[in-house]
Design an enzyme around this catalytic site. Structure first.
Site, PDB file in Angstrom:
ATOM      1  N   ASN A  12       0.871  -1.176   0.000  1.00 19.98           N
ATOM      2  CA  ASN A  12       0.000   0.000   0.000  1.00 19.98           C
ATOM      3  C   ASN A  12       0.907   1.225   0.000  1.00 19.98           C
ATOM      4  O   ASN A  12       1.448   1.604   1.032  1.00 19.98           O
ATOM      5  CB  ASN A  12      -0.886  -0.033   1.260  1.00 19.98           C
ATOM      6  CG  ASN A  12      -1.741   1.204   1.414  1.00 19.98           C
ATOM      7  OD1 ASN A  12      -1.807   2.037   0.504  1.00 19.98           O
ATOM      8  ND2 ASN A  12      -2.396   1.325   2.561  1.00 19.98           N
ATOM      9  N   TRP A  13       1.064   1.807  -1.184  1.00 19.67           N
ATOM     10  CA  TRP A  13       2.021   2.911  -1.316  1.00 19.67           C
ATOM     11  C   TRP A  13       1.470   4.218  -0.743  1.00 19.67           C
ATOM     12  O   TRP A  13       2.205   5.213  -0.662  1.00 19.67           O
ATOM     13  CB  TRP A  13       2.410   3.095  -2.791  1.00 19.67           C
ATOM     14  CG  TRP A  13       3.224   1.965  -3.365  1.00 19.67           C
ATOM     15  CD1 TRP A  13       3.616   0.821  -2.716  1.00 19.67           C
ATOM     16  CD2 TRP A  13       3.747   1.867  -4.691  1.00 19.67           C
ATOM     17  NE1 TRP A  13       4.364   0.026  -3.563  1.00 19.67           N
ATOM     18  CE2 TRP A  13       4.453   0.643  -4.782  1.00 19.67           C
ATOM     19  CE3 TRP A  13       3.685   2.681  -5.824  1.00 19.67           C
ATOM     20  CZ2 TRP A  13       5.092   0.224  -5.954  1.00 19.67           C
ATOM     21  CZ3 TRP A  13       4.323   2.265  -6.999  1.00 19.67           C
ATOM     22  CH2 TRP A  13       5.022   1.059  -7.059  1.00 19.67           C
ATOM     23  N   LYS A  14       0.191   4.221  -0.411  1.00 15.45           N
ATOM     24  CA  LYS A  14      -0.439   5.423   0.167  1.00 15.45           C
ATOM     25  C   LYS A  14      -0.166   6.649  -0.725  1.00 15.45           C
ATOM     26  O   LYS A  14      -0.102   6.523  -1.944  1.00 15.45           O
ATOM     27  CB  LYS A  14       0.017   5.621   1.617  1.00 15.45           C
ATOM     28  CG  LYS A  14      -0.210   4.351   2.454  1.00 15.45           C
ATOM     29  CD  LYS A  14      -0.052   4.539   3.925  1.00 15.45           C
ATOM     30  CE  LYS A  14      -0.307   3.208   4.629  1.00 15.45           C
ATOM     31  NZ  LYS A  14      -0.275   3.319   6.089  1.00 15.45           N
ATOM     32  N   HIS A  96      -9.674   1.284   4.471  1.00 13.16           N
ATOM     33  CA  HIS A  96      -8.433   1.439   5.245  1.00 13.16           C
ATOM     34  C   HIS A  96      -8.694   2.404   6.400  1.00 13.16           C
ATOM     35  O   HIS A  96      -9.455   3.366   6.261  1.00 13.16           O
ATOM     36  CB  HIS A  96      -7.322   1.970   4.336  1.00 13.16           C
ATOM     37  CG  HIS A  96      -5.981   1.932   4.993  1.00 13.16           C
ATOM     38  ND1 HIS A  96      -5.589   2.882   5.905  1.00 13.16           N
ATOM     39  CD2 HIS A  96      -4.970   1.044   4.905  1.00 13.16           C
ATOM     40  CE1 HIS A  96      -4.382   2.574   6.341  1.00 13.16           C
ATOM     41  NE2 HIS A  96      -3.985   1.469   5.746  1.00 13.16           N
ATOM     42  N   GLU A  98      -7.066   4.757   7.515  1.00 17.45           N
ATOM     43  CA  GLU A  98      -6.792   6.171   7.197  1.00 17.45           C
ATOM     44  C   GLU A  98      -7.960   6.793   6.447  1.00 17.45           C
ATOM     45  O   GLU A  98      -8.259   7.977   6.638  1.00 17.45           O
ATOM     46  CB  GLU A  98      -5.476   6.277   6.409  1.00 17.45           C
ATOM     47  CG  GLU A  98      -4.281   6.025   7.334  1.00 17.45           C
ATOM     48  CD  GLU A  98      -3.045   5.459   6.663  1.00 17.45           C
ATOM     49  OE1 GLU A  98      -2.951   5.475   5.419  1.00 17.45           O
ATOM     50  OE2 GLU A  98      -2.151   4.984   7.403  1.00 17.45           O
ATOM     51  N   GLU A 166      -5.754  -4.850  10.423  1.00 16.73           N
ATOM     52  CA  GLU A 166      -4.717  -3.863  10.709  1.00 16.73           C
ATOM     53  C   GLU A 166      -5.071  -3.118  11.989  1.00 16.73           C
ATOM     54  O   GLU A 166      -5.908  -2.199  11.966  1.00 16.73           O
ATOM     55  CB  GLU A 166      -4.619  -2.851   9.563  1.00 16.73           C
ATOM     56  CG  GLU A 166      -4.285  -3.470   8.223  1.00 16.73           C
ATOM     57  CD  GLU A 166      -3.705  -2.444   7.267  1.00 16.73           C
ATOM     58  OE1 GLU A 166      -2.576  -2.668   6.816  1.00 16.73           O
ATOM     59  OE2 GLU A 166      -4.343  -1.422   7.000  1.00 16.73           O
ATOM     60  N   GLY A 172       2.122   2.287  10.792  1.00 14.60           N
ATOM     61  CA  GLY A 172       3.102   3.353  10.657  1.00 14.60           C
ATOM     62  C   GLY A 172       3.766   3.760  11.960  1.00 14.60           C
ATOM     63  O   GLY A 172       4.443   4.779  12.028  1.00 14.60           O
ATOM     64  N   SER A 212       2.973  -2.079  10.394  1.00 15.06           N
ATOM     65  CA  SER A 212       4.413  -2.138  10.672  1.00 15.06           C
ATOM     66  C   SER A 212       5.033  -3.495  10.376  1.00 15.06           C
ATOM     67  O   SER A 212       5.973  -3.917  11.059  1.00 15.06           O
ATOM     68  CB  SER A 212       4.707  -1.704  12.110  1.00 15.06           C
ATOM     69  OG  SER A 212       4.315  -0.341  12.310  1.00 15.06           O
ATOM     70  N   GLY A 233       2.678  -1.049   4.295  1.00  9.35           N
ATOM     71  CA  GLY A 233       2.764   0.360   3.936  1.00  9.35           C
ATOM     72  C   GLY A 233       4.207   0.780   3.759  1.00  9.35           C
ATOM     73  O   GLY A 233       4.810   0.623   2.697  1.00  9.35           O
ATOM     74  N   GLY A 234       4.809   1.317   4.825  1.00  7.21           N
ATOM     75  CA  GLY A 234       6.152   1.896   4.751  1.00  7.21           C
ATOM     76  C   GLY A 234       7.173   1.002   4.069  1.00  7.21           C
ATOM     77  O   GLY A 234       7.931   1.455   3.202  1.00  7.21           O
TER      78      GLY A 234
HETATM   79  P1  PGA Z   1       2.548   0.313   7.665  1.00  9.98           P
HETATM   80  O1  PGA Z   1       1.123   0.515   6.957  1.00  9.98           O
HETATM   81  O2  PGA Z   1       3.120  -0.962   7.134  1.00  9.98           O
HETATM   82  O3  PGA Z   1       3.339   1.514   7.268  1.00  9.98           O
HETATM   83  O4  PGA Z   1       2.295   0.242   9.142  1.00  9.98           O
HETATM   84  C1  PGA Z   1       0.283  -0.564   6.759  1.00  9.98           C
HETATM   85  C2  PGA Z   1      -1.020  -0.104   6.156  1.00  9.98           C
HETATM   86  O5  PGA Z   1      -1.501   0.965   6.538  1.00  9.98           O
HETATM   87  O6  PGA Z   1      -1.600  -0.780   5.297  1.00  9.98           O
END
Ligand code: PGA
Length: 250
Positions: A12-14, A96, A98, A166, A172, A212, A233-234
């Protein structure tokens, strides 16, 4: 993971990246893709066409990070599921945390978006997860159950839907849930799915862990009973980290 469910490692490149670096990242992922799992990258919407072009025929799938529930029309700034499919997406992340936080997305809205994704032939990756206050208050399993109940449409199957667990407080932050907590929630989700959709769907549907996940903890997280991959994500923004996670599936 001792099941016949093929693991899915999804990036997930956000809201990160520009065209040149994103195309290079996608190319590096495709070149290093190990066997033994499905790989998916979900770039920001405007970067989907160049990323899809470089990944064409590579076996690495492309997904969106959101879609609208309507087929089209007067929805300024939104993107229809069929538009994602048209530019090469096979998947879309929905609900998600977010988006639930930034855009006030409810379970009901996520369900209607999931229906739209299915109608467009996309696999919906439906995200659920508790906040830290909910975990500390002992409400995790009830919260997850109500999100699963509200966010999944009646027509969800193991083929058209993936669930991503999640914990909001792990996204994050560098914190991850303990293996015991992850296993408990994944088992709980599969139980909910079995009660509503039957044993066939419950046995086949993939439940990813996200929050994470990184090279240093991927082997442990992906080995947990009932974890069928990761939503990353990251660590998905660096090809080598993402590929190290993917190699941790085997
Ligand atoms: P993260 O994000 O790996 O940076 O914690 C995961 C996500 O939000 O899908």
């Amino acid at each position: 993971m001792t099941t016949n469910r093929t693991p899915l490692i999804a990036g997930n490149w956000k809201m990160n990246g520009a065209e040149t670096e994103s195309v290079a990242l996608a190319r590096a992922v495709a070149e290093g893709a190990p066997g033994g799992c499905e790989l998916l990258v979900c770039p920001p919407a405007v970067l989907i066409p160049p990323v899809a072009a470089v990944l064409k025929g590579s076996g690495v799938a492309v997904g969106g990070q959101d879609c609208h529930f309507a087929e089209g029309g007067a929805h300024t700034g939104d993107i229809a599921a069929a538009m994602l499919a048209d530019v090469g997406c096979s998947h879309v992340i929905l609900g998600h945390s977010e988006r639930r936080a930034d855009h006030g997305e409810s379970d009901e809205l996520v369900r209607s978006k999931t229906e739209a994704a299915h109608a467009a032939g996309l696999v919906a990756i439906v995200c659920v997860g508790e906040t830290l206050a909910e975990r500390d208050g002992g409400e995790t399993l009830a919260r997850i159950s109500s999100q699963i109940e509200g966010s999944l449409p009646a027509a969800a199957t193991a083929e058209n839907t993936v669930i991503a667990y999640e914990p909001v407080w792990a996204i994050g932050t560098g914190r991850t849930a303990s293996p015991a907590d992850v296993e408990e929630v994944h088992t709980h989700i599969r139980g909910d799915i079995e009660r509503r959709f039957g044993a066939g769907v419950a046995g086949g549907i993939r439940i990813l862990y996200g929050g994470s996940m990184k090279p240093s903890n991927a082997v442990e997280l992906l080995a947990i009973n009932g974890v069928d991959g990761g939503l990353i994500g990251g660590a998905s923004l660096k090809a080598e980290e993402f590929l190290t996670i993917a190699r941790s599936c085997s």
